[in-house]
Design a protein around this motif. Structure first.
Motif, PDB file in Angstrom:
ATOM      1  N   ARG A  42      73.532  36.855  41.462  1.00  0.00           N
ATOM      2  CA  ARG A  42      73.525  37.251  40.111  1.00  0.00           C
ATOM      3  C   ARG A  42      73.900  36.482  39.238  1.00  0.00           C
ATOM      4  O   ARG A  42      73.123  36.064  38.117  1.00  0.00           O
ATOM      5  N   SER A  43      74.941  35.685  39.236  1.00  0.00           N
ATOM      6  CA  SER A  43      75.489  34.538  38.326  1.00  0.00           C
ATOM      7  C   SER A  43      74.417  33.379  38.317  1.00  0.00           C
ATOM      8  O   SER A  43      74.287  32.869  37.050  1.00  0.00           O
ATOM      9  N   VAL A  44      73.830  33.178  39.381  1.00  0.00           N
ATOM     10  CA  VAL A  44      72.770  31.998  39.231  1.00  0.00           C
ATOM     11  C   VAL A  44      71.526  32.795  38.366  1.00  0.00           C
ATOM     12  O   VAL A  44      71.228  31.896  37.495  1.00  0.00           O
ATOM     13  N   ILE A  45      71.144  33.978  38.532  1.00  0.00           N
ATOM     14  CA  ILE A  45      70.108  34.419  37.744  1.00  0.00           C
ATOM     15  C   ILE A  45      70.624  34.429  36.142  1.00  0.00           C
ATOM     16  O   ILE A  45      69.697  34.370  35.318  1.00  0.00           O
ATOM     17  N   ALA A  46      71.844  34.989  35.933  1.00  0.00           N
ATOM     18  CA  ALA A  46      72.220  34.966  34.481  1.00  0.00           C
ATOM     19  C   ALA A  46      72.495  33.613  34.004  1.00  0.00           C
ATOM     20  O   ALA A  46      72.725  33.497  32.674  1.00  0.00           O
ATOM     21  N   GLY A  47      72.439  32.429  34.762  1.00  0.00           N
ATOM     22  CA  GLY A  47      72.632  31.340  34.256  1.00  0.00           C
ATOM     23  C   GLY A  47      74.013  30.676  33.920  1.00  0.00           C
ATOM     24  O   GLY A  47      74.528  30.156  33.185  1.00  0.00           O
ATOM     25  N   THR A  59      80.116  26.359  29.661  1.00  0.00           N
ATOM     26  CA  THR A  59      79.989  26.595  28.242  1.00  0.00           C
ATOM     27  C   THR A  59      79.224  28.130  28.176  1.00  0.00           C
ATOM     28  O   THR A  59      79.420  29.142  27.498  1.00  0.00           O
ATOM     29  N   ALA A  60      78.361  28.641  29.326  1.00  0.00           N
ATOM     30  CA  ALA A  60      77.514  29.719  29.327  1.00  0.00           C
ATOM     31  C   ALA A  60      78.567  30.748  29.844  1.00  0.00           C
ATOM     32  O   ALA A  60      78.558  31.981  29.062  1.00  0.00           O
ATOM     33  N   ILE A  61      79.623  30.416  30.410  1.00  0.00           N
ATOM     34  CA  ILE A  61      80.678  31.429  31.054  1.00  0.00           C
ATOM     35  C   ILE A  61      81.562  31.725  29.629  1.00  0.00           C
ATOM     36  O   ILE A  61      81.864  32.901  29.272  1.00  0.00           O
ATOM     37  N   LEU A  62      82.051  30.605  29.040  1.00  0.00           N
ATOM     38  CA  LEU A  62      82.976  30.967  28.008  1.00  0.00           C
ATOM     39  C   LEU A  62      81.946  31.905  26.904  1.00  0.00           C
ATOM     40  O   LEU A  62      82.654  32.929  26.146  1.00  0.00           O
ATOM     41  N   ASP A  63      80.730  31.503  26.371  1.00  0.00           N
ATOM     42  CA  ASP A  63      79.972  32.276  25.636  1.00  0.00           C
ATOM     43  C   ASP A  63      79.776  33.699  25.929  1.00  0.00           C
ATOM     44  O   ASP A  63      80.006  34.732  25.233  1.00  0.00           O
ATOM     45  N   PHE A  64      79.573  33.776  27.244  1.00  0.00           N
ATOM     46  CA  PHE A  64      79.660  35.242  27.821  1.00  0.00           C
ATOM     47  C   PHE A  64      80.914  35.934  27.649  1.00  0.00           C
ATOM     48  O   PHE A  64      81.042  37.191  27.468  1.00  0.00           O
ATOM     49  N   LEU A  65      81.737  35.356  28.079  1.00  0.00           N
ATOM     50  CA  LEU A  65      83.507  36.023  27.854  1.00  0.00           C
ATOM     51  C   LEU A  65      83.806  36.438  26.462  1.00  0.00           C
ATOM     52  O   LEU A  65      83.942  37.258  26.009  1.00  0.00           O
ATOM     53  N   GLN A  66      83.430  35.466  25.617  1.00  0.00           N
ATOM     54  CA  GLN A  66      83.672  35.589  24.236  1.00  0.00           C
ATOM     55  C   GLN A  66      82.850  36.623  23.612  1.00  0.00           C
ATOM     56  O   GLN A  66      83.457  37.596  22.825  1.00  0.00           O
ATOM     57  N   TYR A  67      81.465  36.565  23.681  1.00  0.00           N
ATOM     58  CA  TYR A  67      80.620  37.485  22.901  1.00  0.00           C
ATOM     59  C   TYR A  67      80.062  38.701  23.702  1.00  0.00           C
ATOM     60  O   TYR A  67      79.499  39.515  23.376  1.00  0.00           O
ATOM     61  N   GLY A  68      80.221  38.500  24.954  1.00  0.00           N
ATOM     62  CA  GLY A  68      79.604  39.597  25.718  1.00  0.00           C
ATOM     63  C   GLY A  68      80.767  40.566  26.602  1.00  0.00           C
ATOM     64  O   GLY A  68      80.482  41.659  26.364  1.00  0.00           O
ATOM     65  N   LEU A  69      81.879  39.998  27.023  1.00  0.00           N
ATOM     66  CA  LEU A  69      82.694  40.910  27.663  1.00  0.00           C
ATOM     67  C   LEU A  69      83.308  41.775  27.004  1.00  0.00           C
ATOM     68  O   LEU A  69      83.448  42.970  27.380  1.00  0.00           O
ATOM     69  N   PRO A  70      83.830  41.830  25.882  1.00  0.00           N
ATOM     70  CA  PRO A  70      84.282  42.841  24.931  1.00  0.00           C
ATOM     71  C   PRO A  70      83.222  43.968  24.799  1.00  0.00           C
ATOM     72  O   PRO A  70      83.717  45.328  24.557  1.00  0.00           O
TER      73      PRO A  70
END
Length: 164
Positions: A42-47, A59-70
């Motif tokens: 799933r993480s491969v598909i999500a980039g 960079t993508a993980i940080l963006d997801f954590l910062q802007y998506g996780l909450p």
């Protein structure tokens, strides 16, 4: 994406340049091997991880954590329970932020009483007690889920230092 996908990604990140196998992640996280494999797919598909399934896209993980996780996995502090410190009550932010409100993951063998925060996977508290670097990453993620603006900004800076 499922909540434990973040757990798997951050466990891989905590290993830095050390090699790992899916069976190691499964054992260390208490998540079945098939779930770890599906999570990585799933993480491969999500980039969030490269096609080789070994290198993280930080960079993508940080963006997801910062802007998506909450928004995807929000959390409201719950009842007072015994557990393992998380968010600003745990390292590394507990040295920077003083607060009378403690946040914990519910865990019977925990050493702190505080407001409960549901972990992204039920085995997170136990896995964190065995791996300090992973514990810090998971605690910083919880700051993003429950913290105020100042706390979130501090958590993002700490995550950038640890992940990049």
């Amino acid at each position: 994406m499922r909540p434990h996908d973040i757990v798997v990604l951050l466990k891989i990140a905590s290993k830095k340049d050390r090699s790992w196998y899916m069976k190691d992640l499964s054992y260390e996280l208490g998540i079945s091997g098939s779930e770890v494999s599906e999570s990585i797919n799933r993480s491969v598909i999500a980039g969030l991880i490269f096609q080789d399934k070994k290198r993280l896209m930080m960079t993508a993980i940080l963006d997801f954590l910062q802007y998506g996780l909450p928004y995807v996995y929000p959390q409201q502090p719950g009842a007072l329970v015994r557990g393992v410190a998380t968010a600003h009550s745990a390292p590394p932010l507990n040295k920077v932020i003083e607060s009378h409100d403690a946040y914990v993951w519910p865990y019977g063998n925990g050493d702190l009483r505080g407001q409960s925060i549901e972990p992204l996977h039920p085995n997170v508290p136990e896995a964190c007690l065995k791996d300090e670097k992973f514990y810090e990453l998971m605690s910083l993620c919880d700051v993003l889920r429950v913290g105020k603006a100042r706390e979130k900004n501090l958590a993002i800076e700490e995550l950038k230092m640890r992940l990049c």
